[in-house]
Write a protein that holds these residues in place. Structure first.
Motif, PDB file in Angstrom:
ATOM      1  N   VAL A 265      27.446  46.800  76.041  1.00  0.00           N
ATOM      2  CA  VAL A 265      26.123  47.210  76.513  1.00  0.00           C
ATOM      3  C   VAL A 265      26.005  48.723  76.507  1.00  0.00           C
ATOM      4  O   VAL A 265      24.964  49.282  76.134  1.00  0.00           O
TER       5      VAL A 265
ATOM      6  N   ALA B 181      20.275  46.674  74.450  1.00  0.00           N
ATOM      7  CA  ALA B 181      20.464  45.970  75.725  1.00  0.00           C
ATOM      8  C   ALA B 181      19.168  45.967  76.527  1.00  0.00           C
ATOM      9  O   ALA B 181      18.781  44.944  77.102  1.00  0.00           O
ATOM     10  N   ALA B 182      18.475  47.123  76.541  1.00  0.00           N
ATOM     11  CA  ALA B 182      17.201  47.195  77.270  1.00  0.00           C
ATOM     12  C   ALA B 182      16.175  46.248  76.651  1.00  0.00           C
ATOM     13  O   ALA B 182      15.411  45.577  77.367  1.00  0.00           O
TER      14      ALA B 182
ATOM     15  N   ARG C 139      13.552  39.787  82.287  1.00  0.00           N
ATOM     16  CA  ARG C 139      14.353  40.260  83.417  1.00  0.00           C
ATOM     17  C   ARG C 139      14.583  39.162  84.477  1.00  0.00           C
ATOM     18  O   ARG C 139      14.769  39.449  85.649  1.00  0.00           O
TER      19      ARG C 139
ATOM     20  N   GLU D  30      14.927  46.797  85.813  1.00  0.00           N
ATOM     21  CA  GLU D  30      15.573  46.992  84.504  1.00  0.00           C
ATOM     22  C   GLU D  30      17.042  47.328  84.675  1.00  0.00           C
ATOM     23  O   GLU D  30      17.897  46.832  83.926  1.00  0.00           O
TER      24      GLU D  30
ATOM     25  N   THR E 292      20.105  44.958  83.329  1.00  0.00           N
ATOM     26  CA  THR E 292      21.085  45.498  82.381  1.00  0.00           C
ATOM     27  C   THR E 292      22.494  45.372  82.937  1.00  0.00           C
ATOM     28  O   THR E 292      23.442  45.043  82.206  1.00  0.00           O
TER      29      THR E 292
ATOM     30  N   VAL F 203      17.044  42.520  77.683  1.00  0.00           N
ATOM     31  CA  VAL F 203      16.683  42.094  79.033  1.00  0.00           C
ATOM     32  C   VAL F 203      15.163  42.004  79.196  1.00  0.00           C
ATOM     33  O   VAL F 203      14.667  41.174  79.971  1.00  0.00           O
TER      34      VAL F 203
ATOM     35  N   PRO G 206      22.612  50.870  74.232  1.00  0.00           N
ATOM     36  CA  PRO G 206      21.716  50.837  75.397  1.00  0.00           C
ATOM     37  C   PRO G 206      20.296  50.395  75.060  1.00  0.00           C
ATOM     38  O   PRO G 206      19.665  49.683  75.843  1.00  0.00           O
TER      39      PRO G 206
END
Length: 636
Positions: A462, A469-470, A478, A446, A450, A473, A466
Motif C-alpha cells: 500500500v 490504494a486510495a 470505504r 479515507e 487505507t 478504497v 498510495p
C-alpha cells in the motif's frame, strides 16, 4: 503509568518530557506495549477529531524526537520502531508498571483457583502497591486515552475488591474497614464493596454499624438511580439481622471466588441464585487487526468499563451493510470483558445472514438458559424470558445480541436487574428499544480505510502505491467489508500490483463480482438486507433509484421519476431508510451508497417503453431538475 507519567533508567536518571504531545504520544504507545499501533490511531489519540492537516507529519517528528530522548537516557538501542503503517515500543514486563500490575493480578487469580489464599493476598497487595495515583495523573488525556485510563482504573478497583475479600477470608477483617470506606467514598454505588464492608463490620463485632452500612447503600441507590440493593446484599442484610452463625469469622475462610457452586458467598454482591461452575464466555474471536472507529470505541469503553458501568446499560449500534457493526461490538466487548466477571453471552440473531432465517427469541432464550445451567423447562416465551431475567438479576454480565432484525426480537432477551450490560447491533435503528446510547456507523474515513487495506494486504504494498490504494478504497465505498474483501484478494495474489485490483474494480458492471473472496461477499451481504418482499412499492423504487447516477435526490424528484403520488413515495423512501438502503442526513435529502446503488441497478428492470422513461425525465426537467438528469435517464 499508574500515577504521574515517569520514565527512569536503571541508573536512576529520569527523562524530562516537557511537551504535552511527547507525553501523550509515549502514553499512547505504552498503553499498547510490544504491539504495533497504527499511525491513524495515534493521531486519534493525540488530536481526536480535530487533527490538523499536518498531523501525520507532526507525528513522525514527535516519534523521531521521542526515540532520540529515550535512546539518550537508556543507551540500549531503539525502543520505538517503525512497524508497517505504525509504531511499536518494546518493553519487558518488569519495565512497565501496567504490565507488572496485570501479571501480579493474574498470579493472584491463579492462586485463588488453586486455593492458596495467602499467595493470592500477597500478589493482589503487590499489584495495588504499584499505583502512585490516578492513571497518567496530571496529563491532559484525549477521549481515547481517557477510555484506556478508565479501563485500568476499573481493573484496579476489581483487584482491590479481590484483595479485601481475601483478607476478610483470612480473618483480617478489621484492617479492611478503613480501605473499604475510602473506596466507597469514591464508588458509592459499588454493591460488592458495600457487602464486604457489612461483613467486615459484623465480624468485627459492630453489628449496628453493619446494618447502618446497608441503609447507607440503600439511600445511595434510591437517590442516584431509583433502585433497591441487589438480592445478594439484601440476603446478607437478612443474615446479619438473624445473627446467622455462618457469618462468624473462621466459620468459612474461603473467599467468594473459592466457594463451591450452589453456595451463596456472603461477601460477594452477586445473586441469590447459584452461579454456574464456570461463567459463560461466548464472545467470538477478536483475532486480526482492528482498524478505525477510535472515537466510537472510546465511547463504548468509557461507558462499559467505568466504575458503576453495567447498570442496565443497553447500547444499540446501527449502520448499513458492511459498516463493521459486529466487529466493533465484539472488539469492544473483549476490551471490557474483565469488568463483567459473571460471564459474557453472545448470540448471532441472523437478522440479515445470507441463507439463514432470523432466530426467534424462544431459540435464543433456550440457548442462554442452558449456558446458565438452567434445566430445560419447555415453557412459553413469556415464561422463558421471566426465567432468564430471574437468573441474570444481580449478576454482572455482558450480553451481545448481534445482527438483530428489530426491537421485538431483542426485547425478550434483555436481562433482569440493573447490573448487566447489553450490546445490540442491527442495520435498522431500534428506536422503539430503550437504549442508554445509540451509535450509528457509516463509512470509514479515507485514512482508516487505507489503514485497513494495508493491514489486510500488506503495508509495504500500500505504501508503494498510495494513489492506487486510495482509488481502491474509494471504489470500495470505504465500507469495511468491501475493503476487507479487497485486502484479502490482494493478500491471495501477492504478485498483483494494487493498481491492477483498482482497475478491475473500476468497471461498475462487475465491481460486485470482484468484491467476493472466500466466505466474504458484498453482494450476498447486500442481498440478505434486501428484504422488501412486504413492501413491493419500496422495492420498485429501490431498483429505479439504482439507475440514477446522481449523488442525492429529493422526494419531489423521486415522485416525478416514479410517476407516483408524493405521499406514496415518501412512505417508500422511509421504508428504504429504515432498511439502510438509503441514507438521509438532512430533511428531504436522500443518498445511496455506491455499492448499494450498483446492487440496485443489477436488479433493475427496464420499463417496457423507452419513451415512457424519457417522458418522465422530461417531466423532471420541467420541474427544474436539470439537463444532466434528462440525459442520464434517456441514456438509460
Amino acid at each position: 503509568m499508574l500515577g504521574p507519567l515517569v520514565v527512569k533508567a536503571a541508573t536512576g536518571r529520569e527523562l524530562c518530557l516537557k511537551r504535552p504531545k511527547h507525553r501523550q504520544l509515549l502514553a499512547a504507545l505504552l498503553l499498547r506495549p510490544n504491539t504495533t499501533v497504527a499511525s491513524g490511531l495515534l493521531i486519534d489519540y493525540l488530536w481526536g477529531e480535530r487533527a490538523p492537516k499536518s498531523a501525520r507529519g507532526n507525528l513522525k517528528t514527535y516519534i523521531w524526537q521521542l526515540r532520540g530522548m529515550i535512546a539518550a537516557l537508556d543507551h540500549r538501542g531503539a525502543r520505538i520502531e517503525t512497524a508497517g503503517n505504525g509504531y511499536q515500543i518494546t518493553v519487558r514486563p518488569d519495565e512497565l508498571d501496567t504490565l507488572f500490575f496485570h501479571r501480579l493480578s493474574r498470579q493472584g487469580g491463579e492462586a485463588l483457583r488453586r486455593g492458596d489464599i495467602a499467595a493470592a493476598e500477597a500478589a493482589f497487595s503487590q499489584a495495588l502497591d504499584l499505583w502512585r495515583g490516578e492513571v497518567l495523573q496530571g496529563l491532559t488525556l484525549s477521549e481515547p486515552l481517557n477510555a484506556w485510563a478508565g479501563i485500568l482504573a476499573e481493573d484496579r478497583l476489581r483487584v482491590m475488591e479481590d484483595l479485601m475479600e481475601v483478607r476478610i477470608a483470612l480473618g483480617r477483617h478489621s484492617e479492611t474497614i478503613g480501605p473499604l470506606r475510602r473506596a466507597l467514598h469514591e464508588n458509592p454505588l459499588r454493591e460488592r464493596l458495600w457487602a464486604q464492608l457489612m461483613l467486615a463490620l459484623y465480624r468485627d463485632g459492630r453489628t449496628s454499624d453493619a446494618l447502618l452500612a446497608y441503609q447507607d447503600l440503600r439511600l445511595h441507590l434510591i437517590a442516584e438511580i431509583g433502585t433497591e440493593p441487589g438480592p445478594a446484599v439484601r440476603h446478607l442484610h437478612q443474615r446479619i439481622l438473624a445473627a446467622d452463625p455462618g457469618l462468624d469469622a473462621g466459620r468459612d475462610r474461603r473467599p467468594a471466588a473459592l466457594a463451591p457452586a450452589g453456595e451463596d458467598p456472603p461477601g460477594r454482591a452477586a445473586t441469590s441464585a447459584p452461579f454456574p461452575a464456570d461463567a459463560p464466555a461466548q464472545l467470538p474471536s477478536d483475532a486480526g487487526p482492528f482498524i478505525g472507529r477510535g472515537g466510537e470505541l472510546a465511547r463504548l469503553g468509557a461507558l462499559l468499563s467505568a466504575p458503576g458501568a453495567g447498570r442496565g446499560l443497553v447500547v444499540a449500534i446501527d449502520g448499513p451493510c458492511g459498516a463493521g457493526k459486529s466487529r466493533l461490538a465484539v472488539h469492544a466487548a473483549h476490551a471490557v470483558a474483565s469488568a463483567y466477571p459473571d460471564g459474557q453471552l453472545y448470540a448471532d440473531l441472523h437478522g440479515t445472514t445470507p441463507g439463514l432465517a432470523p432466530l426467534t427469541p424462544d431459540e435464543v432464550l433456550a440457548r442462554f438458559l442452558r449456558s446458565l445451567n438452567v434445566p430445560e423447562t419447555g415453557c412459553h416465551l413469556d415464561e422463558a424470558a421471566a426465567l432468564f431475567r430471574t437468573h441474570t438479576a444481580g449478576r454482572r454480565m455482558l450480553i451481545v445480541l448481534d445482527n438483530a432484525v428489530d426491537a421485538s426480537q431483542v426485547r425478550p432477551l434483555l436481562p433482569g436487574g440493573s447490573t448487566s450490560a447489553v450490546l445490540v447491533t442491527s442495520r435498522s435503528r431500534l428506536t422503539t428499544l430503550d437504549a442508554t446510547m445509540r451509535l450509528h456507523l457509516d463509512r470509514l474515513s479515507e485514512r482508516e480505510a487505507t489503514d485497513l487495506l494495508a493491514a489486510c494486504a500488506g503495508h509495504e504494498r500500500v505504501r508503494a502505491e498510495p494513489q492506487a490504494a486510495a482509488r481502491t478504497v474509494e471504489l470500495c465505498d470505504r465500507l469495511p467489508l468491501a475493503v476487507r474483501v479487497a485486502g484479502a484478494r490482494l493478500a491471495d495474489n501477492p504478485h498483483w500490483p494494487v493498481a491492477r485490483l483498482a482497475a478491475r474494480l473500476a468497471d461498475a458492471d462487475t465491481r460486485l463480482d470482484e468484491l467476493s473472496h472466500g466466505d466474504l461477499s458484498v453482494r450476498e451481504s447486500l442481498a440478505a438486507g434486501h428484504e422488501l418482499d412486504h413492501h413491493p412499492e419500496a422495492g420498485e423504487l429501490f431498483t429505479l433509484l439504482g439507475r440514477l447516477d446522481i449523488a442525492e435526490v429529493t422526494a419531489s424528484l423521486v415522485a416525478a421519476l416514479a410517476d407516483r403520488h408524493a405521499d406514496d413515495v415518501q412512505a417508500s423512501l422511509d421504508t428504504l431508510v429504515r432498511a439502510r438502503l438509503l441514507e438521509s442526513s438532512a430533511p428531504d435529502r436522500y443518498r445511496m451508497h455506491e455499492l448499494i446503488r450498483l446492487f440496485a441497478r443489477a436488479h433493475a428492470v427496464r420499463p417496457e417503453g423507452g419513451w415512457e422513461c424519457a417522458g418522465r425525465a422530461a417531466h423532471c426537467y420541467l420541474l427544474g431538475v436539470g439537463a444532466p438528469l434528462l440525459l442520464n435517464l434517456i441514456g438509460a
